[in-house]
Design a protein around this motif. Structure first.
Motif, PDB file in Angstrom:
ATOM      1  N   SER A  92       0.842  -1.254   0.001  1.00 59.97           N
ATOM      2  CA  SER A  92       0.234  -0.103  -0.143  1.00 59.97           C
ATOM      3  C   SER A  92       0.847   1.191  -0.017  1.00 59.97           C
ATOM      4  N   PHE A  93       2.230   1.104  -0.417  1.00 59.66           N
ATOM      5  CA  PHE A  93       2.911   2.255  -0.350  1.00 59.66           C
ATOM      6  C   PHE A  93       2.604   3.325  -1.109  1.00 59.66           C
ATOM      7  N   THR A  94       2.555   4.619  -0.516  1.00 63.40           N
ATOM      8  CA  THR A  94       2.321   5.918  -1.266  1.00 63.40           C
ATOM      9  C   THR A  94       3.519   6.814  -0.988  1.00 63.40           C
ATOM     10  N   ARG A  95       3.938   7.607  -1.859  1.00 66.35           N
ATOM     11  CA  ARG A  95       5.094   8.397  -1.704  1.00 66.35           C
ATOM     12  C   ARG A  95       5.089   9.413  -0.657  1.00 66.35           C
ATOM     13  N   PHE A  96       4.235  10.259  -0.581  1.00 68.14           N
ATOM     14  CA  PHE A  96       4.057  11.353   0.436  1.00 68.14           C
ATOM     15  C   PHE A  96       3.507  10.886   1.711  1.00 68.14           C
ATOM     16  N   ALA A  97       2.877   9.543   1.635  1.00 64.96           N
ATOM     17  CA  ALA A  97       2.213   9.326   3.070  1.00 64.96           C
ATOM     18  C   ALA A  97       3.567   8.744   3.633  1.00 64.96           C
ATOM     19  N   ALA A  98       4.494   8.088   2.895  1.00 71.34           N
ATOM     20  CA  ALA A  98       5.587   7.546   3.701  1.00 71.34           C
ATOM     21  C   ALA A  98       6.738   8.370   4.337  1.00 71.34           C
ATOM     22  N   HIS A  99       6.713   9.702   3.503  1.00 70.97           N
ATOM     23  CA  HIS A  99       7.554  10.574   4.117  1.00 70.97           C
ATOM     24  C   HIS A  99       6.995  12.229   3.441  1.00 70.97           C
TER      25      HIS A  99
ATOM     26  N   SER B  69       8.337  14.672   2.388  1.00 74.36           N
ATOM     27  CA  SER B  69       9.181  15.190   1.786  1.00 74.36           C
ATOM     28  C   SER B  69       8.869  14.764   0.328  1.00 74.36           C
ATOM     29  N   GLY B  70       8.646  13.689   0.229  1.00 78.42           N
ATOM     30  CA  GLY B  70       8.142  12.810  -1.053  1.00 78.42           C
ATOM     31  C   GLY B  70       9.766  12.379  -1.667  1.00 78.42           C
ATOM     32  N   LEU B  71      10.806  12.380  -0.820  1.00 81.42           N
ATOM     33  CA  LEU B  71      11.985  11.925  -1.407  1.00 81.42           C
ATOM     34  C   LEU B  71      12.202  10.524  -1.024  1.00 81.42           C
ATOM     35  N   TYR B  72      11.364   9.879  -0.243  1.00 84.97           N
ATOM     36  CA  TYR B  72      11.763   8.443   0.335  1.00 84.97           C
ATOM     37  C   TYR B  72      10.634   7.548  -0.451  1.00 84.97           C
ATOM     38  N   PHE B  73      11.324   6.951  -1.396  1.00 88.04           N
ATOM     39  CA  PHE B  73      10.676   5.990  -2.231  1.00 88.04           C
ATOM     40  C   PHE B  73      11.775   5.251  -3.251  1.00 88.04           C
ATOM     41  N   GLY B  74      11.219   4.020  -3.732  1.00 90.97           N
ATOM     42  CA  GLY B  74      12.057   3.379  -4.828  1.00 90.97           C
ATOM     43  C   GLY B  74      13.143   2.799  -4.244  1.00 90.97           C
ATOM     44  N   ALA B  75      14.003   2.901  -5.355  1.00 91.15           N
ATOM     45  CA  ALA B  75      15.521   2.250  -5.190  1.00 91.15           C
ATOM     46  C   ALA B  75      16.626   2.952  -5.731  1.00 91.15           C
ATOM     47  N   SER B  76      17.605   2.660  -5.171  1.00 95.10           N
ATOM     48  CA  SER B  76      18.912   3.193  -5.728  1.00 95.10           C
ATOM     49  C   SER B  76      19.349   2.589  -7.232  1.00 95.10           C
ATOM     50  N   ILE B  77      20.022   3.366  -7.721  1.00100.76           N
ATOM     51  CA  ILE B  77      20.597   2.725  -9.262  1.00100.76           C
ATOM     52  C   ILE B  77      21.303   1.550  -8.874  1.00100.76           C
ATOM     53  N   ALA B  78      22.072   1.391  -7.786  1.00 97.67           N
ATOM     54  CA  ALA B  78      23.022   0.242  -7.674  1.00 97.67           C
ATOM     55  C   ALA B  78      22.023  -0.886  -7.250  1.00 97.67           C
TER      56      ALA B  78
ATOM     57  N   PHE C  83      19.088  14.197   1.092  1.00 94.13           N
ATOM     58  CA  PHE C  83      19.464  12.794   1.745  1.00 94.13           C
ATOM     59  C   PHE C  83      19.072  13.027   3.236  1.00 94.13           C
ATOM     60  N   ALA C  84      19.834  14.083   3.850  1.00 94.36           N
ATOM     61  CA  ALA C  84      19.696  14.406   5.253  1.00 94.36           C
ATOM     62  C   ALA C  84      18.034  14.336   5.941  1.00 94.36           C
ATOM     63  N   LEU C  85      17.191  14.738   5.031  1.00 98.96           N
ATOM     64  CA  LEU C  85      15.844  14.766   5.378  1.00 98.96           C
ATOM     65  C   LEU C  85      15.117  13.704   5.579  1.00 98.96           C
ATOM     66  N   ILE C  86      15.838  12.858   4.925  1.00 97.41           N
ATOM     67  CA  ILE C  86      15.192  11.030   5.025  1.00 97.41           C
ATOM     68  C   ILE C  86      16.349  10.118   5.642  1.00 97.41           C
ATOM     69  N   GLY C  87      17.190  10.894   6.308  1.00101.02           N
ATOM     70  CA  GLY C  87      18.289   9.868   6.778  1.00101.02           C
ATOM     71  C   GLY C  87      17.997   8.779   7.862  1.00101.02           C
ATOM     72  N   ASP C  88      16.742   9.048   8.715  1.00 96.46           N
ATOM     73  CA  ASP C  88      16.428   8.016   9.452  1.00 96.46           C
ATOM     74  C   ASP C  88      15.322   7.067   9.178  1.00 96.46           C
ATOM     75  N   MET C  89      15.107   7.168   7.720  1.00 93.72           N
ATOM     76  CA  MET C  89      14.173   6.122   7.194  1.00 93.72           C
ATOM     77  C   MET C  89      14.846   4.863   7.051  1.00 93.72           C
ATOM     78  N   PRO C  90      14.058   3.606   6.907  1.00 97.83           N
ATOM     79  CA  PRO C  90      14.805   2.446   6.715  1.00 97.83           C
ATOM     80  C   PRO C  90      14.908   2.181   5.567  1.00 97.83           C
ATOM     81  N   VAL C  91      15.838   1.377   4.944  1.00 97.95           N
ATOM     82  CA  VAL C  91      15.927   0.911   3.757  1.00 97.95           C
ATOM     83  C   VAL C  91      16.610  -0.771   3.778  1.00 97.95           C
ATOM     84  N   VAL C  92      16.378  -1.445   2.808  1.00104.04           N
ATOM     85  CA  VAL C  92      16.796  -2.817   2.465  1.00104.04           C
ATOM     86  C   VAL C  92      18.034  -2.853   1.651  1.00104.04           C
ATOM     87  N   ASP C  93      19.174  -3.335   2.111  1.00102.49           N
ATOM     88  CA  ASP C  93      20.292  -3.749   1.412  1.00102.49           C
ATOM     89  C   ASP C  93      19.993  -4.974   0.496  1.00102.49           C
TER      90      ASP C  93
END
Length: 389
Positions: free
Chosen positions: A269-276, A278-287, A354-364
């Motif tokens: 049920s992920f939606t970008r602005f509900a998650a944070h 700023s709207g910056l916390y979404f998706g995946a890194s290019i790596a 990056f600093a705005l969402i620095g405390d948000m979780p990600v999966v390696d």
């Protein structure tokens, strides 16, 4: 009751005037219509000013005003019809002009010649950035199994990766978006009957994507798969088994960096602005997308210069395009579309995003570890950092 009706008509006419003035430089006839409407508004003001206050109008006054009210209503309806017709013609002319310009740009692209990277063949017709040119260049080089595409996260398809492909090369397509209103608007366009396009309202998840592809007749070999849903892009591409695309376009989040394969944890049920906010916390890194591409049997070709979409080609077809690329380059981004807590643009730039969402979780995705972004350490390579700042 006559005064409210007059004021409502006046309000509608004023809205039309604002719309028509924005288009009036395109036709002299429209200027005349606008002036007539302005005069009608002035007559309404004079009529309202002459009406008595307090108890309202007598039956005799109501009867006397009725013909004039009907005349005003008929005039406004006629003007609205003319405005709608003109608006349609202007939009049609603009789209024809865009398409012609795009075709001219397409013909000017280097064919079967080496280019530095994908940014060199960018141009924009209907895409958000320069994806139209990259897709057109790839379509001319990669021997796709068929001219079918699937794109989801398209809103109303006015701005999309594959619209130029549909109109310029007459591909067949399936587009999906979570908004029924967006899909209904698309189905009402002339584009919808002029081309073989299927528009389906659906909120895409890893669980339903294959049923949607098969259920709408797009399973099997595919020319292009374009994934842009501002959230679960990585997880949805990973789940796709119903189609075998020659080319994959997938949105990445450049703010997550280029040094580590990290992705936002899966939430159907992920939606970008509900998650944070700023709207910056979404998706995946290019790596992370490159890691997934290797697992899925795809070769990374590069990204657009704005750092939004990554392009991949199936390994067995890579020979058709890799010799023409001097470098495989992933670009960082400089766009500043962050929001504050009230939902207003805050224009945060560079590493501050990056600093705005620095405390948000990600999966390696390489190790399976869950961590906060701040614990990545160095999210950006020196080359990316140099281009961002």
């Amino acid at each position: 009751m006559t005064v409210p009706r007059l004021m409502r008509i006046k309000s509608e006419l004023k809205a039309m005037v604002r719309e028509f003035w924005s288009l009036s430089n395109r036709t002299r006839r429209l200027d005349d219509t606008v002036l007539q409407l302005e005069e009608t508004i002035q007559r309404i003001d004079r009529t309202v000013g002459s009406l008595p206050d307090g108890a309202g109008l007598t039956a005799q006054m109501e009867q006397a005003l009725a013909p004039r009210l009907n005349e005003i209503a008929a005039q406004s309806a006629q003007a609205a019809g003319y405005g709608a017709m003109l608006h349609h013609h202007v939009l049609d002319a603009m789209e024809r002009s865009l398409l012609l310009s795009g075709r001219m740009a397409s013909r000017s692209l280097p064919r079967f010649q080496r280019i530095r990277n994908l940014a060199e063949v960018e141009f924009k017709v209907f895409s958000q950035w320069g994806e139209d040119g990259i897709i057109d260049w790839l379509a001319a080089h990669v021997p796709v199994p068929n001219t079918r595409f699937v794109e989801f996260g398209v809103e109303n398809f006015r701005e999309a990766n594959c619209r130029f492909l549909l109109m310029n090369r007459n591909w067949r397509g399936l587009v999906m978006d979570g908004s029924e209103d967006h899909m209904r608007a698309l189905r009402s366009e002339r584009l919808y009957w002029m081309h073989d396009l299927t528009a389906v309202p659906a909120f895409i998840t890893a669980e339903n994507i294959n049923d949607l592809l098969d259920g709408n007749g797009f399973g099997g070999p595919l020319g292009i798969l374009s994934v842009d849903i501002d959230g679960n892009d990585y997880w949805v591409w990973k789940a796709v088994t119903a189609v075998d695309p020659a080319i994959v376009i997938c949105e990445y989040n450049p703010i997550l960096g280029d040094t580590r394969p990290v992705v936002v944890p899966y939430d159907p049920s992920f939606t970008r602005f509900a998650a944070h906010h700023s709207g910056l916390y979404f998706g995946a890194s290019i790596a992370a997308l490159r890691h997934l591409a290797e697992q899925r049997g795809y070769e990374f070709l590069g990204t657009n210069s704005n750092g939004i979409n990554a392009f991949f080609v199936r390994h067995d077809l890579a020979h058709s395009v890799l010799p023409y690329l001097e470098e495989i380059k992933a670009f960082p981004s400089r766009h500043r579309d962050s929001r504050d807590a009230e939902g207003c643009l805050s224009y945060t730039a560079g590493v501050d995003r990056f600093a705005l969402i620095g405390d948000m979780p990600v999966v390696d995705v390489a190790t399976g570890e869950t961590l906060t972004l701040r614990k990545i350490g160095k999210p950006y390579s020196d080359a990316w950092l140099a281009e961002m700042t």
